[in-house]
Every structure is written in C-alpha cells, then in structure tokens.
Write an enzyme that holds these catalytic residues in place. Structure first.
Site, PDB file in Angstrom:
ATOM      1  CG  ASP A  87     -10.612  53.845  24.531  1.00  0.00           C
ATOM      2  OD1 ASP A  87      -9.906  54.232  23.582  1.00  0.00           O
ATOM      3  OD2 ASP A  87     -11.149  52.728  24.560  1.00  0.00           O
ATOM      4  CG  ASP A 111      -5.531  53.388  24.810  1.00  0.00           C
ATOM      5  OD1 ASP A 111      -6.285  53.177  25.780  1.00  0.00           O
ATOM      6  OD2 ASP A 111      -5.746  52.954  23.664  1.00  0.00           O
ATOM      7  CG  ASP A 141      -3.102  49.480  13.343  1.00  0.00           C
ATOM      8  OD1 ASP A 141      -2.750  50.573  13.825  1.00  0.00           O
ATOM      9  OD2 ASP A 141      -4.253  49.014  13.511  1.00  0.00           O
TER      10      ASP A 141
HETATM   11  P1  ATP Z   1     -10.784  52.912  18.154  1.00  0.00           P
HETATM   12  O1  ATP Z   1     -11.152  54.341  18.080  1.00  0.00           O
HETATM   13  O2  ATP Z   1     -11.628  52.052  17.304  1.00  0.00           O
HETATM   14  O3  ATP Z   1     -10.577  52.397  19.537  1.00  0.00           O
HETATM   15  P2  ATP Z   1      -7.938  52.679  18.073  1.00  0.00           P
HETATM   16  O4  ATP Z   1      -6.945  53.090  17.036  1.00  0.00           O
HETATM   17  O5  ATP Z   1      -7.864  53.333  19.395  1.00  0.00           O
HETATM   18  O6  ATP Z   1      -9.358  52.846  17.423  1.00  0.00           O
HETATM   19  P3  ATP Z   1      -7.580  50.237  19.503  1.00  0.00           P
HETATM   20  O7  ATP Z   1      -8.020  48.853  19.113  1.00  0.00           O
HETATM   21  O8  ATP Z   1      -8.176  50.877  20.696  1.00  0.00           O
HETATM   22  O9  ATP Z   1      -7.822  51.123  18.212  1.00  0.00           O
HETATM   23  O10 ATP Z   1      -6.001  50.160  19.618  1.00  0.00           O
HETATM   24  C1  ATP Z   1      -5.226  51.228  20.150  1.00  0.00           C
HETATM   25  C2  ATP Z   1      -3.939  51.361  19.358  1.00  0.00           C
HETATM   26  O11 ATP Z   1      -3.166  50.150  19.414  1.00  0.00           O
HETATM   27  C3  ATP Z   1      -4.111  51.636  17.870  1.00  0.00           C
HETATM   28  O12 ATP Z   1      -4.291  53.005  17.620  1.00  0.00           O
HETATM   29  C4  ATP Z   1      -2.832  51.093  17.283  1.00  0.00           C
HETATM   30  O13 ATP Z   1      -1.785  52.009  17.436  1.00  0.00           O
HETATM   31  C5  ATP Z   1      -2.532  49.887  18.162  1.00  0.00           C
HETATM   32  N1  ATP Z   1      -3.102  48.643  17.604  1.00  0.00           N
HETATM   33  C6  ATP Z   1      -4.314  48.113  17.871  1.00  0.00           C
HETATM   34  N2  ATP Z   1      -4.517  46.966  17.204  1.00  0.00           N
HETATM   35  C7  ATP Z   1      -3.395  46.749  16.474  1.00  0.00           C
HETATM   36  C8  ATP Z   1      -2.988  45.719  15.569  1.00  0.00           C
HETATM   37  N3  ATP Z   1      -3.799  44.683  15.272  1.00  0.00           N
HETATM   38  N4  ATP Z   1      -1.753  45.817  15.027  1.00  0.00           N
HETATM   39  C9  ATP Z   1      -0.933  46.861  15.338  1.00  0.00           C
HETATM   40  N5  ATP Z   1      -1.276  47.847  16.160  1.00  0.00           N
HETATM   41  C10 ATP Z   1      -2.490  47.816  16.739  1.00  0.00           C
HETATM   42 MG    MG Z   2      -9.047  52.812  21.141  1.00  0.00          MG
END
Ligand code: ATP
Ligand code: MG
Length: 437
Positions: A63, A65, A143
């Site tokens: 997705d 964001d 993170d």
């Molecule tokens: P995925 O492809 O699995 O969705 P993602 O990196 O997009 O991976 P998300 O859970 O969708 O993960 O979160 C979006 C963003 O929000 C992350 O890339 C990160 O920058 C931030 N984020 C998410 N969870 C945390 C956390 N527990 N602590 C700090 N930052 C976080």
């Molecule tokens: Mg994501």
C-alpha cells in the site's frame, strides 16, 4: 520523568529519485493524486515508509502511505471522500475511486531526551504518541532507517533524515536511534525486524542485532491481541520459514510460544523435514501459489506436541483417551491465551484438526464417508500428511487417504470394504462404545 529539550532540526539529504529508477508512474494513481492535491493547497506531502522502501528494492508495495504537514481537519476539508479515523492519533482515510489511501500528519517524537530520540513512560514503553510534529521528527520516530524515506513525486526527490538510503543500498536493516531503547519502547519492533530482514533479504546492522537478545524479554509486554495480529504478518507473508528460523535464533520463539520449544523435538524445529519446518514451508508454498491460508493450521502444528504430551499425562492419570485429548486441548489453549489472543474462530478449527487425527489414524469403516465430507477434512488431512512426512504418523494411512480422495465412487466403496474390521460403511453399530481409542 519527562525531559524536554529543543533539538535543532536537521536538513534531509535530498536525492534525485529518477537517478535511482523511481518515477511518479510507480506510484499508485490514487495516492499520487492526493499528494498533488495537498501540495496544490500549499502543504508539503510525500509518500513514506514501506512503499518507498519496496519501490527502491524493486518490490511491489502493498500500500502507499501519504504523510503531510496538513492536519487531519485540513485534509477532511480538502477531500470530499475523507474520513478521520483513530482515537489516539487521528489520521485520514481518503477514497479515490475504489482505493483508500491513508494520509497522516507528521508526528512529533513522544518525549525528546538527550539523544534526541527518547521516550520514557515507566518501563520505557510508548504510551502517548499523539502529537503533531515536523518531517524531521516524523522520520526519527519511525523504526528502521529504510522505513523512513520520503518520496516527493512532484519534485522528484527522496528526502532522507536518518541514512536510510545508504542502508538500503548496502542491504542493511538499522534501527533508528538507540536500538535497546527503541525495542523497549515498542517490543513489536523486534518482530518487525525479523520480518523485514527475512522478507527483504536485509542484513541486520550489528548494533541493532546486538540489542535483540536482551530486548526479547519485553515481548511479554506486547498486548496479546496485537501479538496475534503481528504473528499473522510474520507467518503469512510467504517468508514464514526464514522468519521463524530467525525468531528461533534470537530466542523469540521460546519467549512467545514456549509450547513449541518445550514440547516439539529439536528435529521438528531445526530439521528441514521436521514437523514445524514442513508446515512453515508448505505455508510459504501456498502463498506463492496464491492459495488461501488458514491461521489455524500453523497454530495447530505449533501446539500439537504440547497437546499430545498433556493428553498422555491425563491418560496416565487414568483418563479416557478422548476426554484426555479434549481436556489437554483446553489446558494448552488456556495457557497460550495469556500471551497470544487466538480468536475463537481459529481455535475452533484447531480443535477440529486435532480431534480428527485419531479418526484419520483409525480409518473406521463407518467413519470414512463422514470424515471425507467434514468441512475441516482438508485441513485435518493436510495436517496428517505433514505428520506422516515428518515421521510421526503412518505413511501407509496417509497414502490411503490421498488415494481415496482421487478414487471413483465404486473404488471408494471397495477401499472402504477392504479395511479390516467393523461392518460395512454407513451403518452404525448398535452399541456405541463410549470412548474411541
Ligand atoms: P509492510 O510492507 O509490511 O506494510 P511497512 O514498513 O509499510 O511494511 P507498516 O506497518 O505498514 O509497515 O507501517 C508503515 C510505516 O510506519 C513503517 O514503514 C514505519 O516507518 C512506521 N512504523 C510502523 N510500525 C512502527 C513501529 N512499531 N515503530 C516505529 N515506526 C513504525
Ligand atoms: Mg505498509
């Protein structure tokens, strides 16, 4: 104690996106439209996080964001089809056509401490995290450095505050700030670390990795419902096997699912043909083939030996086999629920899978047709196959169930009649025994 200090805002490194193969056409049209509209209204807006990381790595993002300096109310005024969500931290869901794009406002660092990164709230976990901030602070509260890249498709630039671009090119997963503290703030980051390392093939940065073994004790603080959700992300993304291996290496499995490390044999977990490994690999294969997954299946495997051990303890104490099995299931599931909330719809399937194992094993003539028609037959049969493949169930029996599913109606009848003992299929015995051994 709350410390507050002014931190000098840092300027990002600005990187030409096109030079690194990133162009606006890579972005989902809805998200692109939203970024343009917010910028046209005079506010900054970029894509951020997983989507930028995945695009740079050549993966297809799940997705897209969007983040912006505009506050949620402004976003709601800008887009007719925006809905504000979230109680703690409000953000907007904006609909464009059939897509929904998440638009959030830059967040501040919770409580900024000496190193510009920290938070403190009793045991160090983040409890309040709901203050709007600037892009710089927004980057630092993410993170991993590779998750903190901002892509502005209008200007065609990447903005990097924490060295994420270099880390991405070097294939390194590095926690932003002090790893020990950041893991303590939110222990789910430990699970995210193994998920990203295995799915994206990134190497754990040495400092980040060094903090992991100690931090694993904080996993117990993760609310059980969140842990279940995270466990699905870990196990259903097509990389369950490498993820699980890493989790085992860092001691997370022993922490989260002691049922596995205490009851399964070392071979189940470590050998390629062990029950747990076979189950993880077959889950990954299903993802690759686009087949649906059932969360209950893997959990049934994880807790299987714990259930068997507990059931034999009850039979040794004089319990009847079926009652012992059912009691064991209740005891094991109740023990797990304090760490991990497994929804009832899932435990119900686990129960059926376990309960059907003895029927599959026995192949009673009058049960065969009923079993084949049972709505959980497929899952229970797959489970039996794995048990047989790992050497803990009868291979001949497993082959028989494979064959009977492929057989014509007449050969089915024949196969059932050929089974030893009992009367023909479909007829109940007059006196039903109370327990089936
Ligand atoms: P995925 O492809 O699995 O969705 P993602 O990196 O997009 O991976 P998300 O859970 O969708 O993960 O979160 C979006 C963003 O929000 C992350 O890339 C990160 O920058 C931030 N984020 C998410 N969870 C945390 C956390 N527990 N602590 C700090 N930052 C976080
Ligand atoms: Mg994501």
């Amino acid at each position: 104690m709350t410390k507050s200090r002014h931190r000098v805002l840092s300027e990002p490194r600005v990187i030409e996106a096109r030079q690194h193969g990133l162009s606006p056409s890579d972005v989902n049209p809805g998200a692109l439209k939203i970024v343009h509209a917010i910028q046209a209204a005079g506010f900054s807006a970029e894509l951020v996080g997983g989507c930028v990381r995945d695009l740079l790595l050549g993966h297809r993002p799940k997705d897209f964001d969007v983040v912006t300096e505009a506050e949620p109310d402004t976003i709601q005024n800008l887009f007719r089809r925006a809905r504000l969500i979230g109680r703690r931290f409000r953000l907007a869901h904006v609909r464009v056509g059939r897509e929904v794009v998440e638009v959030s406002t830059y967040r501040a660092l919770p409580n900024v401490g000496d190193d510009g990164y920290e938070v403190s709230e009793g045991d160090g976990r983040i409890l309040r995290d709901n203050v709007f901030g600037d892009r710089d602070s927004d980057a630092r509260r993410r993170d991993f450095s590779v998750n903190a890249l901002y892509y502005d498709p209008v200007e065609g630039v990447l903005l990097d505050y924490v060295g994420g671009f270099e880390d991405l090119n070097a294939g390194i997963l590095r926690m932003i700030g002090k790893p020990a503290r950041r893991f303590r703030e939110d222990p789910v980051r430990l699970l995210r670390a193994v998920r990203f390392a295995s799915r994206l093939g990134l190497m754990m940065d040495a400092g980040t990795e060094a903090a992991m073994p100690d931090a694993r004790l904080f996993l117990q603080k993760v609310p059980p419902a969140r842990l279940f959700d995270e466990s699905l992300k870990l196990l259903q993304n097509g990389y369950a096997e490498p993820t699980f291996r890493l989790m085992h290496r860092y001691g997370f499995v022993a922490e989260l699912l002691p049922e596995i490390t205490r009851h399964h044999l070392a071979g189940d977990i470590e050998s390629r043909t062990g029950l747990v490994m076979l189950a993880l690999r077959s889950t990954d294969d299903r993802v690759r083939m686009g087949k649906p997954l059932n969360a209950a299946f893997l959990y049934a495997v994880f807790f299987w030996r714990a259930v068997c051990d507990q059931a034999s303890r009850f039979t040794e104490e004089g319990g009847a086999p079926v009652q012992s099995l059912h009691r064991a299931i209740s005891v094991v599931l109740a023990g797990a629920q304090s760490r991990l909330t497994i929804p009832r719809r899932v435990t119900a399937v686990m129960f059926d899978i376990w309960d059907m194992q003895r029927h599959l094993e026995k192949r009673r003539k009058n049960m065969v047709t009923r079993l084949l028609e049972h709505r959980r037959f497929r899952a229970a049969y797959d489970f039996y196959l794995l048990r047989a493949a790992s050497g803990s169930a009868d291979q001949t029996v497993s082959n028989w169930w494979t064959d009977i599913q492929k057989a014509s109606v007449s050969s089915r009848v024949q196969m059932i009649n050929d089974l030893a003992g009992g009367r023909g299929s479909g007829r109940r015995r007059k006196r039903r025994r109370r327990s089936v051994k």
